[in-house]
Design a protein around this motif. Sequence first.
Motif, PDB file in Angstrom:
ATOM      1  N   ARG A 130      12.784 -45.779  13.014  1.00  0.00           N
ATOM      2  CA  ARG A 130      11.967 -45.732  11.797  1.00  0.00           C
ATOM      3  C   ARG A 130      12.033 -47.046  11.024  1.00  0.00           C
ATOM      4  N   GLU A 131      10.872 -47.473  10.544  1.00  0.00           N
ATOM      5  CA  GLU A 131      10.791 -48.648   9.669  1.00  0.00           C
ATOM      6  C   GLU A 131      10.485 -48.221   8.246  1.00  0.00           C
ATOM      7  N   LEU A 132      10.219 -46.945   8.057  1.00  0.00           N
ATOM      8  CA  LEU A 132       9.896 -46.397   6.739  1.00  0.00           C
ATOM      9  C   LEU A 132      10.735 -45.135   6.531  1.00  0.00           C
ATOM     10  N   PRO A 133      10.958 -44.762   5.286  1.00  0.00           N
ATOM     11  CA  PRO A 133      11.776 -43.559   5.044  1.00  0.00           C
ATOM     12  C   PRO A 133      10.992 -42.275   5.328  1.00  0.00           C
ATOM     13  N   VAL A 134      10.703 -42.054   6.595  1.00  0.00           N
ATOM     14  CA  VAL A 134       9.943 -40.876   7.011  1.00  0.00           C
ATOM     15  C   VAL A 134      10.792 -40.140   8.043  1.00  0.00           C
ATOM     16  N   ARG A 135      11.143 -38.888   7.758  1.00  0.00           N
ATOM     17  CA  ARG A 135      12.037 -38.146   8.648  1.00  0.00           C
ATOM     18  C   ARG A 135      11.426 -36.772   8.911  1.00  0.00           C
ATOM     19  N   PRO A 136      11.389 -36.347  10.175  1.00  0.00           N
ATOM     20  CA  PRO A 136      10.791 -35.032  10.433  1.00  0.00           C
ATOM     21  C   PRO A 136      11.670 -33.882   9.933  1.00  0.00           C
ATOM     22  N   ASP A 137      11.023 -32.814   9.482  1.00  0.00           N
ATOM     23  CA  ASP A 137      11.748 -31.601   9.078  1.00  0.00           C
ATOM     24  C   ASP A 137      12.125 -30.788  10.317  1.00  0.00           C
ATOM     25  N   VAL A 138      11.253 -30.858  11.309  1.00  0.00           N
ATOM     26  CA  VAL A 138      11.501 -30.154  12.570  1.00  0.00           C
ATOM     27  C   VAL A 138      11.233 -31.153  13.696  1.00  0.00           C
ATOM     28  N   VAL A 139      12.190 -31.256  14.628  1.00  0.00           N
ATOM     29  CA  VAL A 139      12.018 -32.226  15.718  1.00  0.00           C
ATOM     30  C   VAL A 139      12.440 -31.592  17.041  1.00  0.00           C
ATOM     31  N   GLY A 140      11.716 -31.946  18.117  1.00  0.00           N
ATOM     32  CA  GLY A 140      12.066 -31.407  19.432  1.00  0.00           C
ATOM     33  C   GLY A 140      13.300 -32.080  19.997  1.00  0.00           C
ATOM     34  N   ALA A 141      13.295 -33.420  19.998  1.00  0.00           N
ATOM     35  CA  ALA A 141      14.445 -34.174  20.517  1.00  0.00           C
ATOM     36  C   ALA A 141      14.450 -35.559  19.897  1.00  0.00           C
ATOM     37  N   THR A 142      15.661 -36.137  19.828  1.00  0.00           N
ATOM     38  CA  THR A 142      15.781 -37.516  19.327  1.00  0.00           C
ATOM     39  C   THR A 142      16.295 -38.391  20.470  1.00  0.00           C
ATOM     40  N   LEU A 143      15.600 -39.501  20.677  1.00  0.00           N
ATOM     41  CA  LEU A 143      15.974 -40.413  21.756  1.00  0.00           C
ATOM     42  C   LEU A 143      16.155 -41.816  21.192  1.00  0.00           C
ATOM     43  N   SER A 144      16.999 -42.597  21.845  1.00  0.00           N
ATOM     44  CA  SER A 144      17.101 -44.020  21.491  1.00  0.00           C
ATOM     45  C   SER A 144      16.709 -44.828  22.716  1.00  0.00           C
ATOM     46  N   LEU A 145      15.675 -45.623  22.566  1.00  0.00           N
ATOM     47  CA  LEU A 145      15.165 -46.393  23.696  1.00  0.00           C
ATOM     48  C   LEU A 145      15.501 -47.867  23.540  1.00  0.00           C
ATOM     49  N   GLU A 146      15.360 -48.594  24.623  1.00  0.00           N
ATOM     50  CA  GLU A 146      15.443 -50.052  24.556  1.00  0.00           C
ATOM     51  C   GLU A 146      14.235 -50.562  23.758  1.00  0.00           C
ATOM     52  N   ALA A 147      14.362 -51.766  23.187  1.00  0.00           N
ATOM     53  CA  ALA A 147      13.283 -52.300  22.343  1.00  0.00           C
ATOM     54  C   ALA A 147      11.957 -52.427  23.095  1.00  0.00           C
ATOM     55  N   ARG A 148      12.033 -52.676  24.406  1.00  0.00           N
ATOM     56  CA  ARG A 148      10.793 -52.871  25.175  1.00  0.00           C
ATOM     57  C   ARG A 148      10.227 -51.552  25.708  1.00  0.00           C
ATOM     58  N   GLU A 149      10.909 -50.450  25.427  1.00  0.00           N
ATOM     59  CA  GLU A 149      10.468 -49.168  25.982  1.00  0.00           C
ATOM     60  C   GLU A 149       9.648 -48.356  24.980  1.00  0.00           C
ATOM     61  N   GLU A 162       6.021 -39.567  29.373  1.00  0.00           N
ATOM     62  CA  GLU A 162       6.082 -40.658  30.342  1.00  0.00           C
ATOM     63  C   GLU A 162       6.728 -41.868  29.679  1.00  0.00           C
ATOM     64  N   ARG A 163       7.669 -42.462  30.386  1.00  0.00           N
ATOM     65  CA  ARG A 163       8.321 -43.661  29.849  1.00  0.00           C
ATOM     66  C   ARG A 163       7.471 -44.883  30.209  1.00  0.00           C
ATOM     67  N   GLN A 164       7.292 -45.804  29.261  1.00  0.00           N
ATOM     68  CA  GLN A 164       6.523 -47.024  29.532  1.00  0.00           C
ATOM     69  C   GLN A 164       7.391 -48.232  29.226  1.00  0.00           C
ATOM     70  N   ASP A 165       7.290 -49.231  30.096  1.00  0.00           N
ATOM     71  CA  ASP A 165       8.049 -50.456  29.897  1.00  0.00           C
ATOM     72  C   ASP A 165       7.078 -51.569  29.530  1.00  0.00           C
ATOM     73  N   LEU A 166       7.141 -52.062  28.292  1.00  0.00           N
ATOM     74  CA  LEU A 166       6.178 -53.074  27.826  1.00  0.00           C
ATOM     75  C   LEU A 166       6.333 -54.391  28.586  1.00  0.00           C
ATOM     76  N   ALA A 167       7.502 -54.614  29.192  1.00  0.00           N
ATOM     77  CA  ALA A 167       7.737 -55.879  29.885  1.00  0.00           C
ATOM     78  C   ALA A 167       7.102 -55.899  31.269  1.00  0.00           C
ATOM     79  N   SER A 168       6.884 -54.724  31.844  1.00  0.00           N
ATOM     80  CA  SER A 168       6.336 -54.707  33.211  1.00  0.00           C
ATOM     81  C   SER A 168       4.815 -54.769  33.171  1.00  0.00           C
ATOM     82  N   PRO A 169       4.205 -55.389  34.212  1.00  0.00           N
ATOM     83  CA  PRO A 169       2.743 -55.510  34.197  1.00  0.00           C
ATOM     84  C   PRO A 169       2.075 -54.142  34.288  1.00  0.00           C
ATOM     85  N   ALA A 170       0.887 -54.033  33.683  1.00  0.00           N
ATOM     86  CA  ALA A 170       0.189 -52.742  33.666  1.00  0.00           C
ATOM     87  C   ALA A 170      -0.283 -52.393  35.069  1.00  0.00           C
TER      88      ALA A 170
END
Lengths: 170, 335
Positions: A130-149, A162-170
Motif C-alpha cells: 500500500r502507498e495510501l492508508p487504505v486497508r480492506p475490512d475483509v480480505v481473502g489472502a495477503t501476499l508479499s511479492l517481489e517488486a517486479r512481480e 496468475e503471477r506476472q513477471d514485469l522483467a520477462s518479455p511479454a
Amino acid sequence: MNLPNPAELLPRMASDLQAHLKARAITEPRFVGIRTGGVWVAQALLEQLGESAPLGILDVSFYRDDFTQNGLHPQVRPSELPFEIEGQHLVLIDDVLMSGRTVRAALNELFDYGRPASVTLVCLLDLNARELPVRPDVVGATLSLEARERVKLLGPAPLTLERQDLASPA
Amino acid sequence: MPTDAKRPLQLNDQGQLRHFLSLDGLPRELLTEILDTADSFLEVGARAVKKVPLLRGKTVCNVFFENSTRTRTTFELAAQRLSADVITLNVSTSSTSKGETLFDTLRNLEAMAADMFVVRHADSGAAHFIAEHVCPDVAIINGGDGRHAHPTQGMLDMLTIRRHKGSFENLSVAIVGDILHSRVARSNMLALRTLGCPDIRVIGPKTLIPVGVEQYGVKVYTDLAEGLKGVDVIIMLRLQRERMQGGLLPSEGEFYKLYGLSTQRMALAKPDAIVMHPGPINRGVEIESAVADGAQSVILNQVTYGIAVRMAVLSMAMSGQAAQRQLNQEAEELN
C-alpha cells in the motif's frame, strides 16, 4: 510461493463479511464491484452469500491519478449504479489491492454520486504494497511479492490467479 | 518535433490524438474510440455531480475569433465537467479588432500558460496554422474554421446517428441545403465515409453544391424528393441569411419551397428516419416547425451529445500530449 485458489478463499470471505456487517448492524448493504476483476469477485461473493441484490459496477478510469502519465484507457465504459448512494451502506469489492490508488479513485467517484453512510472494503488479495492508508475490512489472502512481480485475476468463471513477471518479455 | 507526411499533425508518434483539427485522414479506429469515450461521458452528464477530475489543474482557453453560442457553451461545459479551469475569449470583439495579428494573439495566449486552446475562426486553416506554431505541449482543438472543418460537430453528429441507428454499415444518409459553405457538411461526409456508411447523399441547389464534391464518395441530388427516398438519416444544414444576398438563391421562400423539410417530404424517407440539424435552425426557411419539434427530430439530443463528444476530444488530446511528452523524454534520455 503458490498462489491461492479464489474458490477456496470465497467461502471464508463471505462468512467474514457477514460477521463484519452484523457487528455494525448493517442489514441492507449495497454491493459495488470495481471493473473488471472486482466485478467478477463481487458476483462470486454474492453467489456465496445467496444474495440476488443488484450489483453496482464502477469504472474508475476517469478518476485515476495517473491520467497525465498514462492517459485515458481506450475502453472506458460507463459506471452503472442501479441504486441510490446517498445514505447507503456500501460494500466495495476489488480483486487485488496493491497501492490503494484504485480504491481511492473508486471512493472519489462514489462520493460524486452521493454521500454513503459507510463503505466496507473487500479484496480478494492484499499484496501488502500500500502507498495510501487504505486497508480492506475483509480480505481473502495477503501476499508479499517481489517488486517486479504482479498478480492478475483471470475470469469470470472459473476465477484463477496468475503471477506476472514485469522483467520477462511479454 | 517535426511532423512528416505519414504522420498527420494531429496525431502523436503512437497514433493518438494530440490536436483535433480535421477528420480528414483520421483512421476509423480513432473515430470509433472518440465515439466510445463520448458514450461513457454521457453517463457523467446524468449524475448529480456532473464532473470527473480528469483535467483538474489544466487550463482550457476557448479562443473565439468568430461568434458562436452553442459551440462555445458546450466546449465550456465539456471542459468544466472535466474539472479544467476555463477561460473564454471573444477575440473578434477585442484584440484583433485593434489590429493585433493572429500570431501575436497566439503568443499572448501562450504566455497565459494554457494547456489547450479551442479555436474558432472565420478563415479556413486557422486552427492548423496555430497548431503548427504553438509550443509543442499545447493541444489545439478546432471549433470550426471557415468552410473547412468543424470536426467536433461532425463527431457529435456521428454519435447521434450511432445512438439512434446502431451502426453505419447499412445506412442511407442525406445532407441537405447549403453544402458549398458548410464546414459541417464536409466534416460529416468525411466521418460517414470513414465509418463505413455506404450511401451518402448531398441534396441542394446546384449553386450551393461544391464542384467535385463526388470525391467524398457522395451522390449528388438537386431534387429533394428524389434524394430523400428511403433515407435513414436527414441532416439539414443552416441556410445562412447573410448568404442570401450573394445571388446564389432567389429568396428564402423559394429555397423553402424547393428544399425545405416539411412533414409531407419527411414521408419520403424511411418511417423511422431521424432528422438532425447543427443549429441554430431557421424555422420556415430550411425546416418546418412541426418537423423540427416532431417525434423524429433528434436536434436537441445532438446538443447533449455535443458535450460528451467534446469531453472525449479534450481528454483524448490532453492524454495524447502527455504520451508524446513521455516519448520525447525517453528519447532524450537515450541520447
